[in-house]
Structures are given as C-alpha cells and as structure tokens.
Motif scaffolding. Structure first.
Motif, PDB file in Angstrom:
ATOM      1  N   LYS A  18      27.626  -5.936  -7.672  1.00  0.00           N
ATOM      2  CA  LYS A  18      27.968  -6.497  -6.372  1.00  0.00           C
ATOM      3  C   LYS A  18      27.216  -5.777  -5.260  1.00  0.00           C
ATOM      4  CE  LYS A  18      32.597  -7.972  -7.784  1.00  0.00           C
ATOM      5  NZ  LYS A  18      34.056  -7.795  -7.572  1.00  0.00           N
ATOM      6  N   HIS A  19      27.199  -4.472  -5.312  1.00  0.00           N
ATOM      7  CA  HIS A  19      26.460  -3.684  -4.336  1.00  0.00           C
ATOM      8  C   HIS A  19      26.350  -2.266  -4.866  1.00  0.00           C
ATOM      9  CE1 HIS A  19      30.774  -3.671  -3.047  1.00  0.00           C
ATOM     10  NE2 HIS A  19      30.575  -2.386  -3.133  1.00  0.00           N
ATOM     11  N   ILE A  20      25.574  -1.442  -4.169  1.00  0.00           N
ATOM     12  CA  ILE A  20      25.384  -0.043  -4.547  1.00  0.00           C
ATOM     13  C   ILE A  20      26.032   0.829  -3.488  1.00  0.00           C
ATOM     14  CG2 ILE A  20      23.702   1.778  -5.040  1.00  0.00           C
ATOM     15  CD1 ILE A  20      21.725  -0.420  -5.782  1.00  0.00           C
ATOM     16  N   VAL A  21      26.925   1.720  -3.915  1.00  0.00           N
ATOM     17  CA  VAL A  21      27.565   2.665  -3.000  1.00  0.00           C
ATOM     18  C   VAL A  21      26.866   4.008  -3.153  1.00  0.00           C
ATOM     19  CG1 VAL A  21      29.700   3.811  -2.349  1.00  0.00           C
ATOM     20  CG2 VAL A  21      29.769   1.470  -3.219  1.00  0.00           C
ATOM     21  N   THR A  22      26.326   4.529  -2.062  1.00  0.00           N
ATOM     22  CA  THR A  22      25.630   5.806  -2.113  1.00  0.00           C
ATOM     23  C   THR A  22      26.593   6.931  -1.785  1.00  0.00           C
ATOM     24  OG1 THR A  22      24.938   5.584   0.196  1.00  0.00           O
ATOM     25  CG2 THR A  22      23.439   4.751  -1.487  1.00  0.00           C
ATOM     26  N   ALA A  23      26.393   8.069  -2.464  1.00  0.00           N
ATOM     27  CA  ALA A  23      27.271   9.224  -2.248  1.00  0.00           C
ATOM     28  C   ALA A  23      27.046   9.813  -0.870  1.00  0.00           C
ATOM     29  CB  ALA A  23      27.024  10.280  -3.316  1.00  0.00           C
ATOM     30  N   GLN A  24      28.120  10.343  -0.280  1.00  0.00           N
ATOM     31  CA  GLN A  24      28.027  10.981   1.033  1.00  0.00           C
ATOM     32  C   GLN A  24      27.627  12.447   0.833  1.00  0.00           C
ATOM     33  OE1 GLN A  24      28.491   9.216   3.942  1.00  0.00           O
ATOM     34  NE2 GLN A  24      28.532   7.491   2.548  1.00  0.00           N
ATOM     35  N   THR A  25      26.334  12.715   0.695  1.00  0.00           N
ATOM     36  CA  THR A  25      25.839  14.062   0.460  1.00  0.00           C
ATOM     37  C   THR A  25      24.964  14.495   1.615  1.00  0.00           C
ATOM     38  OG1 THR A  25      23.952  13.195  -0.744  1.00  0.00           O
ATOM     39  CG2 THR A  25      25.891  13.754  -2.041  1.00  0.00           C
ATOM     40  N   GLU A  26      24.700  15.780   1.665  1.00  0.00           N
ATOM     41  CA  GLU A  26      23.805  16.303   2.684  1.00  0.00           C
ATOM     42  C   GLU A  26      22.380  15.819   2.408  1.00  0.00           C
ATOM     43  OE1 GLU A  26      24.604  18.006   5.383  1.00  0.00           O
ATOM     44  OE2 GLU A  26      26.699  17.778   4.811  1.00  0.00           O
ATOM     45  N   PRO A  27      21.555  15.623   3.436  1.00  0.00           N
ATOM     46  CA  PRO A  27      20.166  15.220   3.209  1.00  0.00           C
ATOM     47  C   PRO A  27      19.462  16.229   2.301  1.00  0.00           C
ATOM     48  CG  PRO A  27      20.745  15.034   5.532  1.00  0.00           C
ATOM     49  CD  PRO A  27      21.890  15.743   4.852  1.00  0.00           C
ATOM     50  N   ASP A  28      18.631  15.690   1.391  1.00  0.00           N
ATOM     51  CA  ASP A  28      17.860  16.536   0.475  1.00  0.00           C
ATOM     52  C   ASP A  28      18.744  17.393  -0.408  1.00  0.00           C
ATOM     53  OD1 ASP A  28      15.519  15.532   1.629  1.00  0.00           O
ATOM     54  OD2 ASP A  28      15.548  17.076   3.182  1.00  0.00           O
ATOM     55  N   ASP A  29      19.960  16.948  -0.720  1.00  0.00           N
ATOM     56  CA  ASP A  29      20.835  17.679  -1.637  1.00  0.00           C
ATOM     57  C   ASP A  29      20.598  17.173  -3.048  1.00  0.00           C
ATOM     58  OD1 ASP A  29      22.763  18.997  -3.024  1.00  0.00           O
ATOM     59  OD2 ASP A  29      24.473  18.008  -2.079  1.00  0.00           O
ATOM     60  N   TYR A  30      19.811  17.915  -3.811  1.00  0.00           N
ATOM     61  CA  TYR A  30      19.509  17.541  -5.191  1.00  0.00           C
ATOM     62  C   TYR A  30      20.144  18.526  -6.173  1.00  0.00           C
ATOM     63  CZ  TYR A  30      16.008  14.638  -2.851  1.00  0.00           C
ATOM     64  OH  TYR A  30      15.380  13.724  -2.043  1.00  0.00           O
ATOM     65  N   SER A  31      21.265  19.126  -5.782  1.00  0.00           N
ATOM     66  CA  SER A  31      21.873  20.148  -6.630  1.00  0.00           C
ATOM     67  C   SER A  31      22.302  19.580  -7.975  1.00  0.00           C
ATOM     68  CB  SER A  31      23.066  20.782  -5.913  1.00  0.00           C
ATOM     69  OG  SER A  31      24.025  19.786  -5.553  1.00  0.00           O
ATOM     70  N   ASP A  32      22.798  18.311  -7.998  1.00  0.00           N
ATOM     71  CA  ASP A  32      23.223  17.743  -9.276  1.00  0.00           C
ATOM     72  C   ASP A  32      22.029  17.496 -10.187  1.00  0.00           C
ATOM     73  OD1 ASP A  32      22.207  15.784  -7.622  1.00  0.00           O
ATOM     74  OD2 ASP A  32      23.724  14.277  -8.124  1.00  0.00           O
ATOM     75  N   LEU A  33      20.892  17.069  -9.618  1.00  0.00           N
ATOM     76  CA  LEU A  33      19.683  16.868 -10.412  1.00  0.00           C
ATOM     77  C   LEU A  33      19.123  18.202 -10.895  1.00  0.00           C
ATOM     78  CD1 LEU A  33      17.501  15.000 -11.522  1.00  0.00           C
ATOM     79  CD2 LEU A  33      16.355  15.143  -9.314  1.00  0.00           C
ATOM     80  N   THR A  34      19.152  19.202 -10.028  1.00  0.00           N
ATOM     81  CA  THR A  34      18.688  20.533 -10.423  1.00  0.00           C
ATOM     82  C   THR A  34      19.503  21.064 -11.595  1.00  0.00           C
ATOM     83  OG1 THR A  34      17.979  21.002  -8.152  1.00  0.00           O
ATOM     84  CG2 THR A  34      18.311  22.894  -9.613  1.00  0.00           C
ATOM     85  N   GLN A  35      20.827  20.861 -11.542  1.00  0.00           N
ATOM     86  CA  GLN A  35      21.684  21.324 -12.632  1.00  0.00           C
ATOM     87  C   GLN A  35      21.389  20.568 -13.922  1.00  0.00           C
ATOM     88  OE1 GLN A  35      23.919  23.986 -12.539  1.00  0.00           O
ATOM     89  NE2 GLN A  35      23.717  23.616 -14.725  1.00  0.00           N
ATOM     90  N   LEU A  36      21.157  19.243 -13.826  1.00  0.00           N
ATOM     91  CA  LEU A  36      20.840  18.463 -15.018  1.00  0.00           C
ATOM     92  C   LEU A  36      19.558  18.967 -15.665  1.00  0.00           C
ATOM     93  CD1 LEU A  36      21.385  15.957 -16.837  1.00  0.00           C
ATOM     94  CD2 LEU A  36      19.892  14.696 -15.274  1.00  0.00           C
ATOM     95  N   ILE A  37      18.533  19.232 -14.868  1.00  0.00           N
ATOM     96  CA  ILE A  37      17.265  19.727 -15.415  1.00  0.00           C
ATOM     97  C   ILE A  37      17.470  21.073 -16.101  1.00  0.00           C
ATOM     98  CG2 ILE A  37      14.961  20.539 -14.783  1.00  0.00           C
ATOM     99  CD1 ILE A  37      15.008  18.424 -12.534  1.00  0.00           C
ATOM    100  N   ALA A  38      18.253  21.955 -15.459  1.00  0.00           N
ATOM    101  CA  ALA A  38      18.515  23.267 -16.060  1.00  0.00           C
ATOM    102  C   ALA A  38      19.253  23.113 -17.382  1.00  0.00           C
ATOM    103  CB  ALA A  38      19.322  24.132 -15.086  1.00  0.00           C
ATOM    104  N   ASP A  39      20.219  22.202 -17.443  1.00  0.00           N
ATOM    105  CA  ASP A  39      20.979  21.994 -18.674  1.00  0.00           C
ATOM    106  C   ASP A  39      20.086  21.452 -19.782  1.00  0.00           C
ATOM    107  OD1 ASP A  39      23.305  22.897 -17.535  1.00  0.00           O
ATOM    108  OD2 ASP A  39      24.032  20.911 -16.983  1.00  0.00           O
ATOM    109  N   ILE A  40      19.233  20.472 -19.457  1.00  0.00           N
ATOM    110  CA  ILE A  40      18.345  19.903 -20.479  1.00  0.00           C
ATOM    111  C   ILE A  40      17.448  20.980 -21.059  1.00  0.00           C
ATOM    112  CG2 ILE A  40      16.373  18.347 -20.808  1.00  0.00           C
ATOM    113  CD1 ILE A  40      17.708  16.445 -18.809  1.00  0.00           C
ATOM    114  N   ASN A  41      16.959  21.870 -20.213  1.00  0.00           N
ATOM    115  CA  ASN A  41      16.084  22.932 -20.700  1.00  0.00           C
ATOM    116  C   ASN A  41      16.836  23.984 -21.513  1.00  0.00           C
ATOM    117  OD1 ASN A  41      13.208  22.553 -19.697  1.00  0.00           O
ATOM    118  ND2 ASN A  41      14.334  22.212 -17.813  1.00  0.00           N
ATOM    119  N   ARG A  42      18.169  24.055 -21.345  1.00  0.00           N
ATOM    120  CA  ARG A  42      18.959  24.983 -22.175  1.00  0.00           C
ATOM    121  C   ARG A  42      19.291  24.371 -23.528  1.00  0.00           C
ATOM    122  NH1 ARG A  42      23.759  26.473 -21.528  1.00  0.00           N
ATOM    123  NH2 ARG A  42      24.476  24.833 -20.121  1.00  0.00           N
TER     124      ARG A  42
END
Length: 650
Positions: A18-42
């Motif tokens: 129906k539509h896309i709801v974007t998360a209310q995060t700070e601009p340039d907040d990629y902490s969740d992506l950074t954590q995912l990359i760190a986990d994949i490498n572990r």
C-alpha cells in the motif's frame, strides 16, 4: 512518515504494498547497517545458519540468489539492490533492481561495453557471487546451499522452462514489434531484432541444461573430458582417537583430487563439530589424482557425549570444481567423561541494563563459572530482544568459582517492556560440565528515555479562514501551537504573524503543558491586498522562555487574494469529518466538502484520509457545482479502536 517519489511508487507497485513507511531516524544514521555488516563478518559459513535467520529473511535471500542464478545476473552481487530493514520484525531483506545485464548479456572492455556473448555457463558459485561476503557465506553453508539447489530445481521444473517462457517471449514481441519497427533511433536493425528472439530462446535452453547438470547428484568419477579438478575427502580422524572431556583434540583429513585438472591454489579444509565451525587446515597445490593429509591448525576442547565431526574441503571456494556437492565427509564419535574437577561450567545468573545520557540502552549479563576449572577460552554472551539477535559481549577467560558482568558491545534504542535472553558461550568456545544451562530469559521494563527538562513550542498549523479572499477583506490569523518538550512553558506564549516578511500583528495564550496544543488567535486583523502572499507564524518570537530547540518555532504558508474582477474559480473546502460503524464493527470515514467558489470544479473531487498522520484510504465524488456541498465516503472500511487523529484533505 510515508515515502514518496518515483522510486517509492515503483517499489510499491512491484511488491503490491500500500505504501512505504520510513523510520524516524537521525540523518545519516546507518548504525543498524553497520551492525549487520559487523555480524556478517563475524559469522563463518559453517555457523551461518545459527544466526542468519534472526537478522535476515532467509527465504527472500534464497529467492534472490535463485533468480540471479537463473537469469545469470552477474552484475547484481556488489550493487543494484537495496537492503531493507523491516520495521515490523527488525529483519533485513533484499530489494533488487537493474536486471538489464542478464540472459547472456555482459559488460566487458573487450567488446567496447555491452557484450551479447550469450555464455550460459556461469557457476552457481561463480566469482561474482564470491565478491559479496554474505552470498559467499550462504553458498559455503551446506544447509543453505542445499536449500538453494532445491529452489533452483523447483524453478527449473515449473517456471524456467521453454513451455512457460517461449509463449511469453512471443507475446511480448507481438506487443512491442510495431513500435520497434518504427523507431529510427534504435541500436539494431529490424532483422537483428527478430533474430534476437531465437537467440534468447536458445540461451534459455542452454542455461537450463547447464543448471540442471550443476544441481544434479554427481557421479563418483568426473565425466571424461572435463579438465577441472575435483577434491573429495576420503577419511577423517582425530588425535587422541578416544578423547576424554577436556582433551585437546586435533583433527585431520585425507584429501584427494579425483579430477583431471591440477589445483594451483591453496587447498583448505574446515572442521566442524555438531555443525559448529571449530578450525581449519591448508596445504599447497594438489595435482590431478594426488592425495594429501591436511591437519587442523588448532585443537578442539572435547566435551562429554556423542558428537558429529564434519570436514569440508574447499569450504571457501578457492577454485572451480567438477562438482561442488561432494566436498563433505562426516563421522560420529564419542567423548568419555573426564575425571571430576577438570571442566568449567558457565551460567547466566542475571540480566540488567544501563541507560546512557543520550538515552541508549546497553545490556549486561552476570555470568558465573560454577565448574572446577577456568574456562579454556574467552567468555562470550549473545543478547536477544523479543527473540531477535541484538548484540554480544565478551570477557577474558573466567576462573573457577568466579563471577563477572558481561556488557554488550552495542547500544540499543529501547523503551517499555521487552523479553531479553542472554546466552553464554553461545558458539561453544570451550567444554563444560553441562551444555544445557547457558541461557536465561527475563522480562525487563526499560521505562522511557530521560527528558531534556525544557519546553519546546512549535507551530503545527496556521489558519486564515475559509473562502475566497478579496482586496479589502479583514482576515484574522490563527496558529496551532504545541509544546513537544517535557516541561511547561512557564510563561505567556506568544505568536507573531508576518505577511510577506512584514510584521502585522500578534496573539498570546497562557502557559502550555507538555504535549498540550493551543490555538492562538491574532488580536487584530490584516486588511487583504490583491496578489500572492506568504503568511509566517513565529511562536515565542521574543524568547520569553528557554527551549530544547530555538530553530523550530516558525511555519509558513502561501495564499492568494484574488481581485474582485478575476475569473470565476472553484474553491473546495472540508467542512467536517465523521465516521460510521459498519455491521462488522469496521469504521467508514466521511467528509463534508463544499465548493465555495464561483465556478464548478473541472474534474472529480477526491478526499484523502489520514489516521495519526498516516495515509489510509480515500473517497471521491463527481464534479461539484459552485456553492454546493457533498458528503464524500471513503472507498474502504478500517479496523480502528480507541482515540485517533483523523485528517481529511480535499
């Protein structure tokens, strides 16, 4: 908020959202992506299945790999996709795009760019796939690779077939041929366009034949004429051959290259116990027909019970082989109980948290070693929130009888009540007396982040009445002001009103409590002049009180005052919003709409309905005559309870 724009529209059409709801995060907040990359490498390939599905939608990932493999999308592993972190469950999924370099097309320097070389032989574990750390691990994990093979078998049997695809190709050709023939700017001739149809069909048949062979159960010996190597494990063993609990066990594997090609690269073997990656061993080049023993570079600390040893040769796909499905050998073995007093045993005694000044949560677990020996390695703790992996912590080896807090390395945004699970020694770094007492689950109330301790007033809306404004009209401005801070304003709240940047008038009200909204009306009207104007409302314009932010006090709108001799125009306004409870308990919105202009609307009149600032449905009626009123009903009902803010926009 609702995502808009061409990309959002394309994604919603593709996935029927129906539509896309974007998360209310700070601009340039990629902490969740950074954590995912760190986990994949572990996560190594051999242990990936223990963690991936807590963070990723594995079915979507397998589907993506399967489709890429079918159409040979070599350009889609290091780019041409979005990573989407779903709000509803915190799991990631892939949203792919840009599939032009497929069905045998490549981009290479030797052909000056776009190459129609029509090669159909890209391996399931090709070099492009191995450039992506996640796909390399998935393809190197036996469980996920078997799932991919099964998915490919289904698609090759039921979907990717000449019977299913050729009619579609012919139908598409029929649709676009008239336009292609008349296109004077196309790259190729009409004859080449027609020839491509048969070349495409030929490529599909060849690609399908290649993949059916690639996913089939391999023969014991490679087919005659195939000059690739093919490594298999003939046997595995351990030293000591009959280990006791706590012993340092060394694994070895006898590897044979039964293919007809030499291996010039390193040959490696991964060793797993009960599906958990433990260690590895390597050797140099291995000629066709040659055999060699590969010994693990480190030992495994034995634990009591029955175990399964797995050895996987070429576990990280260093070289192409005749078969990628005959690299594994398993055997079961026993570990006898050690004499009393020689093994550690770690448990989680309690789970706690701390909140930093920025409101972030850091989880911690109190770990105790109740065994009779120090742990043989560092002690790690995995943290899960509501069943979803959320981070880990680690401390040095823990002595017998000792306790220590293990703090998570990651911080989280949490409030309210959540179920938190802490698992100590989650990847079995060392042997224990009891492997079943490593987990503790608690329900924790994280409360709410500490307030800033200041008010913060914003202008949520400005009003200047309804109707067509003409020169000389007296217009009284209003501002809707909300205190979004955590404390009362504690003073008079004033709003200045400006037109075209010129101060006109002001209005005031008493102190506004946190979360409260007040309508502030100007004390005097503005005499309208013809033309386009900008109305600006500024709350706390003379800084009567300190605020969290002094930069969010302003709101502007544009409006027009029409000359009385101007052409007649319609003017639609929303007079009222209501709702009806249907027999099934669902809610139907209605809006009373008037055309207060001097002309009929030139088209149908539509109303969009929002619930708590999120678009939910719409209604529509026929063109409205001047000075008429209609009740517009929503096209669908909603399931709603409690109190909500409803907005109607005509």
């Amino acid at each position: 908020q609702i995502a808009t724009g061409a990309l959002a529209a394309a994604i919603t059409r593709t996935f029927k959202w129906k539509h896309i709801v974007t998360a209310q995060t700070e601009p340039d907040d990629y902490s969740d992506l950074t954590q995912l990359i760190a986990d994949i490498n572990r996560w190594g390939a051999s242990v990936l299945h223990h963690y991936l599905e807590t963070r990723f939608d594995a079915e979507v990932l397998i589907d993506w790999l399967a489709v890429n493999t079918l159409v040979q999308a070599n350009d889609n592993y290091t780019k041409n996709y979005f990573l989407h972190n779903r709000l509803e469950d915190g799991r990631w999924e892939i949203l792919p795009w840009d599939y032009d370099l497929t069905f045998g097309r490549n981009w290479n320097d030797y052909c000056g760019g776009l190459c129609d070389d029509l090669s159909a032989g890209t391996s399931i574990k090709g070099s492009n796939q191995m450039l992506n750390e996640l796909t390399r691990r998935v393809l190197g994990n036996p469980l996920y690779f078997d799932r991919l093979r099964a998915r490919l078998h289904t698609l090759l049997t039921d979907v990717f077939t000449p019977e299913k695809l050729f009619d579609k190709i012919d139908a598409l050709y029929s649709q676009i041929s008239p336009f292609v023939y008349t296109d004077t700017l196309k790259w190729a001739s009409n004859l080449e366009f027609e020839q491509e149809r048969e070349r495409l069909k030929d490529w599909i048949e060849r690609r399908r034949a290649f993949l059916l062979q690639a996913i089939a159960i391999p023969e014991t010996q490679p087919p005659t004429g195939d000059t690739r190597p093919d490594t298999v494990i003939d046997s595995v063993w351990m030293e000591p051959a009959a280990p006791n609990t706590g012993d340092a066990v060394t694994f070895s594997a006898r590897v044979k290259n039964q293919g007809q090609g030499d291996i010039g690269a390193v040959v490696g073997v991964a060793f797993l116990v009960d599906g958990q990656y433990i260690t590895f061993g390597t050797t140099g080049a291995l000629g066709a027909g040659a055999e060699i023993t590969i010994r693990a570079v480190s030992t495994w600390q034995a634990t009591t019970g029955t175990h399964r040893l797995t050895a996987v040769v070429d576990d990280v796909n260093r070289y192409p082989e005749v078969s990628e499905t005959n690299n594994t050998l398993e055997q079961t073995f026993q570990v006898a109980a050690a004499p009393a007093g020689g093994v550690s045993d770690v448990t989680v005694r309690d789970i706690a948290f701390e909140r930093s000044t920025d409101g972030k949560i850091r989880l911690a677990a109190l770990v105790a070693n109740t065994g009779q020996a120090a742990t043989a390695d560092v002690v790690g703790v995995a943290f899960l929130v509501d069943g979803i992996y959320a981070g880990f912590g680690i401390i040095p080896p823990l002595g017998a009888g000792k306790s220590q807090a293990v703090r998570a390395q990651q911080t989280l945004n949490l409030d309210g009540s959540h179920t938190v699970t802490a698992i100590v020694d989650d990847i079995n770094r060392f042997p224990e007396t009891d492997e079943t007492n490593n987990q503790l689950t608690r329900t924790l109330n994280f409360g709410t982040p500490p307030p800033h301790g200041l008010p913060d007033t914003v202008v949520a809306d400005v009003r200047l009445g309804q109707g067509r404004f003409a020169p000389g009209d007296a217009i009284t401005f209003e501002a809707v002001v909300q205190n979004v801070g955590s404390t009362p304003t504690g003073d008079v709240v004033g709003v200045a009103f400006l037109v075209d940047g010129q101060y006109i008038t002001f209005g005031t009200t008493a102190a506004i409590a946190p979360g409260e909204t007040q309508v502030i009306r100007a004390i005097s009207p503005w005499t309208a002049t013809a033309g386009q104007h900008r109305l600006t409302a500024v709350v706390d314009d003379i800084n009567r009180y300190p605020e969290i932010s002094e930069t969010n006090n302003r709101l502007e709108i544009d409006f027009r005052v029409l000359d009385r001799t101007a052409a007649d125009l319609p003017d639609s306004v929303v007079d009222d919003i209501a709702f009806e409870i249907q027999p099934d308990g669902r809610v139907l919105f209605t809006a009373t709409v008037s055309n207060i202009g001097n002309a009929a609307t030139p088209d149908v009149v539509g109303v969009a309905f929002f619930v708590d600032d999120r678009y939910t449905t719409y209604g529509i009626t026929q063109p409205m005559a001047a000075n008429t009123t209609e009740t517009i009903r929503a096209v669908k009902t909603l399931s709603l309870t409690g109190t909500h803010k409803i907005t109607a926009i005509v």
